[in-house]
Design an enzyme around this catalytic site. Structure first.
Site, PDB file in Angstrom:
ATOM      1  N   HIS A 141      41.721  13.560 -35.257  1.00  0.00           N
ATOM      2  CA  HIS A 141      41.291  13.719 -33.881  1.00  0.00           C
ATOM      3  C   HIS A 141      42.364  14.448 -32.899  1.00  0.00           C
ATOM      4  O   HIS A 141      41.863  15.303 -32.137  1.00  0.00           O
ATOM      5  CB  HIS A 141      40.877  12.232 -33.354  1.00  0.00           C
ATOM      6  CG  HIS A 141      41.708  11.370 -33.294  1.00  0.00           C
ATOM      7  ND1 HIS A 141      41.997  10.548 -32.459  1.00  0.00           N
ATOM      8  CD2 HIS A 141      42.991  11.015 -34.308  1.00  0.00           C
ATOM      9  CE1 HIS A 141      43.029   9.669 -32.890  1.00  0.00           C
ATOM     10  NE2 HIS A 141      43.395  10.008 -33.952  1.00  0.00           N
ATOM     11  N   ARG A 142      43.510  14.088 -32.969  1.00  0.00           N
ATOM     12  CA  ARG A 142      44.537  14.466 -32.047  1.00  0.00           C
ATOM     13  C   ARG A 142      44.858  15.921 -32.308  1.00  0.00           C
ATOM     14  O   ARG A 142      45.020  16.695 -31.351  1.00  0.00           O
ATOM     15  CB  ARG A 142      45.791  13.752 -31.954  1.00  0.00           C
ATOM     16  CG  ARG A 142      45.481  12.292 -31.848  1.00  0.00           C
ATOM     17  CD  ARG A 142      46.983  11.806 -31.315  1.00  0.00           C
ATOM     18  NE  ARG A 142      46.492  10.164 -30.926  1.00  0.00           N
ATOM     19  CZ  ARG A 142      45.592   9.817 -30.087  1.00  0.00           C
ATOM     20  NH1 ARG A 142      45.125  10.682 -29.384  1.00  0.00           N
ATOM     21  NH2 ARG A 142      45.295   8.301 -29.940  1.00  0.00           N
ATOM     22  N   GLU A 144      47.212  10.059 -39.476  1.00  0.00           N
ATOM     23  CA  GLU A 144      45.913  10.623 -39.990  1.00  0.00           C
ATOM     24  C   GLU A 144      46.323  11.644 -41.054  1.00  0.00           C
ATOM     25  O   GLU A 144      45.536  11.944 -41.904  1.00  0.00           O
ATOM     26  CB  GLU A 144      45.176  10.968 -38.761  1.00  0.00           C
ATOM     27  CG  GLU A 144      44.320   9.931 -38.259  1.00  0.00           C
ATOM     28  CD  GLU A 144      45.204   9.133 -37.271  1.00  0.00           C
ATOM     29  OE1 GLU A 144      46.281   9.295 -37.300  1.00  0.00           O
ATOM     30  OE2 GLU A 144      44.524   8.212 -36.348  1.00  0.00           O
ATOM     31  N   ASP A 150      52.027   9.432 -30.230  1.00  0.00           N
ATOM     32  CA  ASP A 150      50.881  10.048 -30.275  1.00  0.00           C
ATOM     33  C   ASP A 150      50.801  11.103 -29.113  1.00  0.00           C
ATOM     34  O   ASP A 150      50.390  12.396 -29.573  1.00  0.00           O
ATOM     35  CB  ASP A 150      49.714   9.068 -30.134  1.00  0.00           C
ATOM     36  CG  ASP A 150      49.605   8.212 -31.539  1.00  0.00           C
ATOM     37  OD1 ASP A 150      50.359   8.507 -32.383  1.00  0.00           O
ATOM     38  OD2 ASP A 150      48.810   7.363 -31.374  1.00  0.00           O
ATOM     39  N   LYS A 194      36.968   9.584 -33.794  1.00  0.00           N
ATOM     40  CA  LYS A 194      37.898   8.569 -34.142  1.00  0.00           C
ATOM     41  C   LYS A 194      38.335   7.836 -32.807  1.00  0.00           C
ATOM     42  O   LYS A 194      38.300   6.600 -32.719  1.00  0.00           O
ATOM     43  CB  LYS A 194      39.164   9.213 -34.728  1.00  0.00           C
ATOM     44  CG  LYS A 194      40.003   7.935 -35.258  1.00  0.00           C
ATOM     45  CD  LYS A 194      40.986   8.670 -36.317  1.00  0.00           C
ATOM     46  CE  LYS A 194      41.441   7.769 -37.376  1.00  0.00           C
ATOM     47  NZ  LYS A 194      42.018   6.262 -37.025  1.00  0.00           N
ATOM     48  N   ASN A 227      39.273   5.221 -42.140  1.00  0.00           N
ATOM     49  CA  ASN A 227      40.573   5.670 -41.797  1.00  0.00           C
ATOM     50  C   ASN A 227      41.368   5.102 -40.970  1.00  0.00           C
ATOM     51  O   ASN A 227      42.110   5.560 -40.133  1.00  0.00           O
ATOM     52  CB  ASN A 227      40.729   7.251 -41.942  1.00  0.00           C
ATOM     53  CG  ASN A 227      42.055   7.868 -42.022  1.00  0.00           C
ATOM     54  OD1 ASN A 227      42.863   7.261 -42.654  1.00  0.00           O
ATOM     55  ND2 ASN A 227      42.470   9.123 -41.542  1.00  0.00           N
ATOM     56  N   ASP A 233      36.917   4.246 -35.130  1.00  0.00           N
ATOM     57  CA  ASP A 233      37.697   3.038 -35.526  1.00  0.00           C
ATOM     58  C   ASP A 233      37.229   1.609 -34.985  1.00  0.00           C
ATOM     59  O   ASP A 233      37.488   0.708 -35.564  1.00  0.00           O
ATOM     60  CB  ASP A 233      39.190   3.262 -34.798  1.00  0.00           C
ATOM     61  CG  ASP A 233      40.049   4.265 -35.694  1.00  0.00           C
ATOM     62  OD1 ASP A 233      39.428   4.970 -36.567  1.00  0.00           O
ATOM     63  OD2 ASP A 233      41.377   4.266 -35.591  1.00  0.00           O
TER      64      ASP A 233
END
Ligand code: DC
Length: 680
Positions: free
Chosen positions: A404-405, A360, A332, A432, A95, A52
């Site tokens: 990613h998470r 995402e 998040d 990311k 993204n 990012d």
């Protein structure tokens, strides 16, 4: 970074130690944009290096903003002072929502004021992430904004090349109940046009994710812009606003990333010799909203103490306590609670998380699917998820949805009590925000050594086992042990010290002992493809034919083999090992999960070695090579200690007629079969 199709994490037992987190994504990208818009240059320390931020840096570069990498990892951004250095450019933003939204607002305003035209696009998923509410707000201001695909979604064209009058006299209305990033985008951009008059923003609907707005306001203040806030529903940017660089900015560690290590400390028993997990670079004084994950983790039973810039976590209540929580303030980090819920004593409900659906990926659906694969019972609604832990954990391949998470969250499933391994698909998606996440995790986790998988690839010289082993290791993300290199190192070290290594000499017990002592005290360092002996790069010296012959001689000495055993066992580290040599499957790792014995005819091997040498510009003669090879085969197979021979349970692979890829595929197929048989 694990740039591989999947990463298998063996069952883990404990964790401990200190981790320093990469910089916060939200702070990093906001600071980059503010620095670019400011008067003067800004030095940014501890900036996150991830997909990012790279996207944002590339965008700033395309916009004519000068960025310099300075010593100590500091990034210096030369501010554009609220001006446009270029008036027309196309930006591809991957993204990265934290780049797309604020750049849309800033460039729409600058294009409208000064007559520019910018096109912003991203990957397919970015074109499915709504931006209509921001577009509406910008159009109210009079900015020409065109959606080039579907209305309300990127790609976008901002400006039409001519300057237009902005309508700043009435409050700009923006919805706050879908994503707080639209409001953040306006807050970051509007100071650019609030020179003569104050500008008002009115939030329509209940504002979600308020902590992210706090980060924005906090950073605006650091760059010299004051915003008056009325109840989270009205924001006024003062007249005469102008961004001025604060000089130096330190980016805090990412509080959302911290959630994985907080959860780690809460789930895993502390490793021997540690008191749990310590996180540095972010702590209780953080300006990031996700720091409040600490409270949620405590509610589930984690034992957490902290200072301004540090956290310390230990397992407290076990099993964890099930909770019912409104997670709107930690959108998040709350995903991490979903995985902690798998270890709880009942059913956990996470509420008010509708924003998960437009991140995402659709994160509610993703977390529900993947938790179910592990055996949990999951109910999902438009804005909640309810998770009951598995009665028995199932082995699962976790799909990560380029999110990613999701990938980071499910790594924590490896502490399951049923000792099943967890497969994380496309692990590189963590880039990311946390490119080295898995390395950081493995470094702090422990598991009984027999749970760390080992693949042994033994075989005679020039059978291609080195190439095969390193490719199999690369595909699985495993460590690599080239045991031949260790014997070669002993041969080389001996010759450097003037020790004779002919067979006659080595038969003398005193010489054998000296050589054993030398092997035990080797000062060797492996650094990717490079090998260092006593601080000297010996990579090329080790690959010569004479080094191979010397290795073959010294390797017949039992004292040498003994001395190298510990060193070789030490290569067995998470997440796994591929070991190549002569006795990997028979002596060093007799209980390895998969053993391969690689062969090829002596003629084939001599021919391959010949080609290899010629390609390196070394002259060679096939007949001599064949003779050498046969002599080495004979010595390696007939020596008394650990002779070269297939282990009883080894799979034989004759690669005389196989391409490298076919051999690699065969080993990977065997490996998949083993993993499936073992049920873990
Ligand atoms: O695999 P290589 O050619 O680099 O190995 C060099 C020599 O080291 C080989 O001829 C025999 C010895 N060796 C050994 O005895 N045991 C091992 N595990 C690896 C190599």
């Amino acid at each position: 970074m694990y740039d591989i199709a999947f990463l298998d994490i063996p069952p883990l037992r404990s964790a401990g130690g200190t981790v320093r987190l990469p910089g916060s994504k939200s702070i990093s990208n906001r600071v980059l944009l503010l620095a670019a818009l400011s008067v003067g240059h800004t030095d940014i320390a501890d900036l996150l290096d991830s997909d990012d931020t790279r996207v944002m840096l590339a965008a700033l570069d395309a916009l004519g903003c000068h960025v310099e990498h300075r010593p100590g990892g500091v990034i210096r951004v030369q501010g554009l002072g609220g001006q446009l250095a270029v008036s027309s450019v196309q930006l591809f933003l991957g993204n990265a929502g934290t780049a797309m939204r604020p750049l849309t607002a800033a460039l729409a305003l600058l294009a409208a004021e000064r007559g520019g035209c910018f096109e912003l696009s991203g990957i397919a998923r970015m074109h499915e992430r709504p931006i209509g509410d921001l577009v509406d707000a910008l159009r109210q201001l009079g900015c020409p904004v065109e959606c080039l695909g579907q209305e309300g979604y990127p790609p976008l064209r901002l400006g039409n090349g001519s300057a237009v009058d902005l309508k700043l006299d009435q409050p700009i209305r923006v919805r706050g109940d879908v994503s707080s990033q639209f409001l953040t985008a306006l807050l970051l951009a509007l100071p650019l046009v609030a020179r003569e008059r104050a500008v008002d923003i009115e939030v329509v609907g209940e504002l979600i994710s308020k902590p992210y707005i706090e980060i924005t306001l906090n950073l605006l203040a650091r760059f010299g812009v004051q915003v008056q806030r009325d109840n989270w529903s009205r924001f006024t940017i003062a007249a005469g606003s102008r961004y001025v660089s604060p000089g130096l900015v330190h980016v805090e560690g990412d509080a959302s990333s911290a959630s994985y290590f907080i959860a780690l400390g809460a789930i895993a028993p502390a490793s021997e010799g540690t008191t749990g997990v310590t996180i540095e670079g972010v702590g209780l004084a953080s300006i990031q909203g996700d720091i409040r994950f600490v409270e949620a983790a405590r509610a589930m039973g984690a034992d957490i103490s902290g200072e301004a810039n540090r956290l310390h976590i230990r397992r407290g209540q076990w099993p964890l306590r099930a909770i019912d929580l409104d997670c709107n303030h930690i959108p998040d980090a709350a995903m991490t609670l979903a995985v902690m819920a798998l270890y709880a004593d009942g059913t956990t409900t996470l509420r008010n998380i509708a924003s998960w659906r437009v991140k995402e990926t659709d994160r509610i659906a993703a977390m529900a699917n993947e938790c179910r694969k592990l055996g949990a019972t999951v109910e999902e609604g438009a804005d909640f998820i309810r998770i009951t832990p598995p009665a028995r954990w199932a082995q699962a391949s976790i799909h990560t949805y380029d999110d990613h998470r999701v990938a980071m969250c499910f790594s924590l499933a490896a502490f399951n009590p049923d000792n099943v391994r967890v497969r994380i698909e496309d692990p590189k998606c963590v880039a990311k925000t946390f490119p080295d996440y898995f390395e950081a995790l493995f470094e702090r986790c422990e598991t009984p050594v027999d749970r760390i998988p080992v693949i042994c690839i033994d075989g005679p010289t020039a059978s291609g086992k080195g190439t095969l082993a390193s490719e199999v290791a690369r595909r699985l993300g495993f460590h690599l042990l080239d045991s031949g290199a260790l014997y070669r190192l002993v041969g080389l070290a001996a010759s450097q010290q003037g020790m004779a290594t002919d067979e006659e000499t080595l038969r003398q017990p005193s010489q054998a002992q000296r050589l054993g002592a030398l092997a035990a005290s080797l000062q060797v360092r492996f650094d990717g493809e490079k090998i260092w002996l006593d601080g000297l790069d010996v990579t090329d010296a080790l690959r010569t034919e004479s080094a191979g012959m010397a290795a073959s001689r010294v390797s017949a000495v039992p004292e040498v083999r003994q001395a190298l055993t510990e060193l070789q066992l030490g290569f067995r580290r998470l997440p796994g090992l591929v070991a190549d040599g002569r006795d990997m499957g028979t002596v060093i790792f007799p209980r390895a999960s998969l053993k391969v014995f690689l062969t090829a005819s002596a003629e084939q091997r001599a021919e391959r070695r010949h080609k290899q040498l010629i390609s390196k510009g070394i002259s060679a003669n096939i007949a001599d090579l064949l003779a050498d090879l046969k002599a080495r085969d004979h010595r390696d197979m007939s020596r008394a200690h650990a002779p070269l021979k297939p282990a009883d349970d080894a799979k034989q692979l004759d690669n005389s007629e196989l391409s490298i890829e076919a051999s690699v595929q065969q080993v990977l197929d065997w490996w998949q079969g083993k993993a499936a048989d073992a049920g873990n």
